[in-house]
Design a protein around this motif. Structure first.
Motif, PDB file in Angstrom:
ATOM      1  N   ARG A 117       0.857  -1.194   0.000  1.00 37.80           N
ATOM      2  CA  ARG A 117       0.000   0.000   0.000  1.00 37.80           C
ATOM      3  C   ARG A 117       0.886   1.235   0.000  1.00 37.80           C
ATOM      4  NH1 ARG A 117      -5.827  -0.677  -0.245  1.00 37.80           N
ATOM      5  NH2 ARG A 117      -6.365  -2.554   0.887  1.00 37.80           N
ATOM      6  N   THR A 125      -1.757   0.329  10.297  1.00 36.94           N
ATOM      7  CA  THR A 125      -3.177   0.051  10.095  1.00 36.94           C
ATOM      8  C   THR A 125      -4.006   1.283   9.753  1.00 36.94           C
ATOM      9  OG1 THR A 125      -3.103  -1.843  11.595  1.00 36.94           O
ATOM     10  CG2 THR A 125      -5.272  -0.864  11.185  1.00 36.94           C
ATOM     11  N   ARG A 128      -5.322   2.462   6.224  1.00 33.66           N
ATOM     12  CA  ARG A 128      -4.755   1.495   5.267  1.00 33.66           C
ATOM     13  C   ARG A 128      -5.697   1.218   4.098  1.00 33.66           C
ATOM     14  NH1 ARG A 128      -0.636  -2.086   5.793  1.00 33.66           N
ATOM     15  NH2 ARG A 128      -0.619  -3.812   4.299  1.00 33.66           N
ATOM     16  N   ALA A 129      -6.974   0.995   4.396  1.00 34.58           N
ATOM     17  CA  ALA A 129      -7.930   0.603   3.361  1.00 34.58           C
ATOM     18  C   ALA A 129      -8.125   1.678   2.301  1.00 34.58           C
ATOM     19  CB  ALA A 129      -9.273   0.254   4.001  1.00 34.58           C
ATOM     20  N   GLU A 130      -7.843   2.929   2.639  1.00 36.98           N
ATOM     21  CA  GLU A 130      -8.027   4.019   1.685  1.00 36.98           C
ATOM     22  C   GLU A 130      -6.797   4.242   0.804  1.00 36.98           C
ATOM     23  OE1 GLU A 130      -9.042   4.437   5.070  1.00 36.98           O
ATOM     24  OE2 GLU A 130     -10.952   3.733   4.234  1.00 36.98           O
ATOM     25  N   ASP A 149      -6.682   0.534  -7.209  1.00 31.16           N
ATOM     26  CA  ASP A 149      -7.606   0.557  -6.071  1.00 31.16           C
ATOM     27  C   ASP A 149      -7.936  -0.843  -5.574  1.00 31.16           C
ATOM     28  OD1 ASP A 149      -8.287   3.517  -6.122  1.00 31.16           O
ATOM     29  OD2 ASP A 149      -8.762   2.927  -8.180  1.00 31.16           O
ATOM     30  N   ALA A 150      -7.797  -1.837  -6.430  1.00 34.63           N
ATOM     31  CA  ALA A 150      -8.068  -3.227  -6.066  1.00 34.63           C
ATOM     32  C   ALA A 150      -7.122  -4.103  -6.875  1.00 34.63           C
ATOM     33  CB  ALA A 150      -9.518  -3.597  -6.344  1.00 34.63           C
ATOM     34  N   GLU A 361      -6.711  -8.028   3.703  1.00 33.72           N
ATOM     35  CA  GLU A 361      -6.283  -6.833   2.979  1.00 33.72           C
ATOM     36  C   GLU A 361      -7.446  -6.380   2.108  1.00 33.72           C
ATOM     37  OE1 GLU A 361      -4.028  -4.016   2.898  1.00 33.72           O
ATOM     38  OE2 GLU A 361      -2.629  -5.694   3.197  1.00 33.72           O
ATOM     39  N   PRO A 362      -8.166  -5.310   2.462  1.00 34.59           N
ATOM     40  CA  PRO A 362      -9.344  -4.905   1.690  1.00 34.59           C
ATOM     41  C   PRO A 362      -8.995  -4.622   0.232  1.00 34.59           C
ATOM     42  CG  PRO A 362      -9.233  -3.728   3.776  1.00 34.59           C
ATOM     43  CD  PRO A 362      -7.926  -4.435   3.615  1.00 34.59           C
ATOM     44  N   GLY A 363      -9.809  -5.153  -0.662  1.00 34.45           N
ATOM     45  CA  GLY A 363      -9.596  -4.902  -2.077  1.00 34.45           C
ATOM     46  C   GLY A 363      -8.665  -5.879  -2.761  1.00 34.45           C
TER      47      GLY A 363
END
Length: 476
Positions: A117, A125, A128-130, A149-150, A361-363
């Motif tokens: 990322r 953390t 992180r998802a953004e 983004d993914a 891990e989102p995405g």
């Protein structure tokens, strides 16, 4: 994800499932970036181009990909015909990559070396998802970076075959003897004709890659009588590789095991059961393959060895991502109960998608053969359903992501009672909702408060592994 810009989805791997994922991404109005390590798309398929699939065309074409191709005037192949790997490329994958809108989104000779990322290592953390993913890859121009983004990892497992050693490690001496060892499904009757003709060849394995290679070698031996074929089995029962025969919904797959059974019955293939390879020694004449201790165990002397013991995922470039993996299969934990060969005895795996494949891990998602980790039960059509669901989830269409849009052909093989198999197919077919159930019968027993239908018990009928062949295809 940033709603002010077009969502970018990085796809690792340009095989059938990777190209299908890119097709769904494009159809959803998102931006695909496909990275293929080989010099051309479908590099792994090109390595088994001689192999005929045991699933017909109707099961090998993704629907979103077909819609892209149709817009170019593509003539779809006869849905009832069985393509080879070469025909799969020429009639479907190459036109998809070269003649549709995907062509501007594909990067070949681009091997991914790491993913993280932006601004985040594995430990950090907050926020992180953004943060976008940073994908590093290597090509002829040197190191490159792309942001996304993914990420969908559909890189497969073809480049990381399991070794010959029975304990999961390479056999002692395996690396030193590599000049006489082939992995997967060599082209016995074509490019490999001179290598194998007139030689004593051992094949190690019990899945479809092994079965197909044994059949090819037996055909070679019929034409070249000096050729000798030895089947090395870690287990004790060769009948487990004979499959479902006439009960298999894919006729060519059922026929595969029937042909092998006939060759074994005619003693055209020598079998060594319970042969757990521990040592391989290169000799002046060829190879000495040992099982047990070097001094006191069994051994066979051969000219060539084909190791067809399956594949495992390469997780090396994913070290900075937060992954949740089953400790045995190295696949997403929710998928493990559906495909575990220690427990899963029905040949058909229930269709699944974004929910089962999601990671901490989102995405980030695994898809295709790599999503199955070390399990051998993958079918190409399953991968198409996976990426349809994953891309719908990435696009925010959660209802479509949850919806099942696939009915898989059954193998006709299950380890429950013979009567249930004959009357309702493979234990009544795949489970409808319970991820822990291997089949509909198992699901019903669990819902009634029982412990399942008994699949996998020692008293059950032999189980047949589903497609462990190249790049998750159904290979004959």
């Amino acid at each position: 994800m940033n709603a002010e810009k077009r969502t970018t989805v990085a796809i690792i791997g340009g095989g059938p499932v990777g190209l299908a994922a890119a097709s769904h991404v494009l159809e959803r109005g998102l931006e695909p970036v496909l990275l293929e390590a080989g010099p051309e798309i479908a590099d792994a398929v090109r390595q088994w181009r001689h192999v005929q699939l045991f699933s017909p065309w109707e099961f090998n074409v993704d629907k979103a990909a077909a819609r892209l191709l149709t817009a170019t005037g593509w003539n779809s192949p006869d849905p009832a015909q069985y393509p080879t790997g070469a025909e799969l490329i020429e009639g479907y994958l190459w036109p998809l990559a070269a003649r549709t809108a995907l062509k501007d989104h594909i990067h070949t000779s681009s091997r991914v070396t790491g993913i993280s990322r932006v601004g985040f290592d594995k430990v950090k953390t907050g926020g992180r998802a953004e943060a976008p993913f940073e994908i590093r890859y290597q090509n002829g121009a040197g190191p490159k970076t792309v942001l996304a983004d993914a990420v969908i990892d559909a890189s497969g497992t073809w480049s990381s075959p399991n070794p010959a050693g029975a304990n999961g490690l390479p056999a002692i001496g395996e690396a030193a003897a590599s000049a006489r060892i082939a992995y997967g499904m060599p082209d016995v009757g074509g490019a490999g004709h001179h290598r194998y003709s007139g030689r004593t060849v051992a094949v190690l394995g019990a899945g479809h890659s092994a079965v197909g290679t044994l059949i090819d070698l037996a055909r070679l031996a019929a034409a070249e009588p000096a050729t000798s074929v030895i089947w090395l089995l870690r287990g004790k029962d060769p009948a487990k590789s004979f499959g479902g025969g006439a009960n298999d919904a894919l006729a060519a797959r059922g026929e595969l095991g029937s042909v092998l059974a006939g060759l074994v019955a005619d003693k055209r293939i020598r079998i060594e059961t319970e042969f757990r390879v521990s040592h391989i020694t290169a000799t002046q004449a060829g190879l000495r393959i040992g099982a047990g201790s070097a001094c006191c165990g069994r051994h066979v002397d051969v000219d060539e060895l084909v190791v067809a013991t399956g594949f495992r995922p390469d997780l090396g470039f994913l070290g900075e991502l937060r992954l949740g993996l089953d400790p045995a299969l190295e696949c997403p934990p929710l998928l493990a109960p559906l495909i575990d060969p220690n427990e899963h005895s029905c040949g058909t795996v229930r269709p699944h998608g974004a929910r089962e494949l999601a990671q901490p891990e989102p995405g980030f998602y695994f898809a295709g053969m790599k999503s199955y980790g070390r399990a051998p039960t993958f079918l190409m059509l399953t991968g198409y359903e996976q990426v349809r669901s994953i891309v719908a989830e990435i696009a925010g269409d959660h209802e479509a992501a949850r919806r099942v849009e696939l009915v898989l052909p059954e193998t006709g093989v299950c380890s429950a009672s013979r009567s249930s198999t004959e009357t309702t197919g493979c234990c009544g077919g795949p489970a409808e909702a319970d991820a822990a159930a291997c089949c509909r019968t198992d699901e019903a027993v669990r819902q009634a408060g029982g412990e399942g239908c008994g699949c996998g018990s020692v008293d059950a009928a032999p189980r047949r592994e589903t497609a462990s062949g190249p790049t998750a295809a159904c290979c004959a």
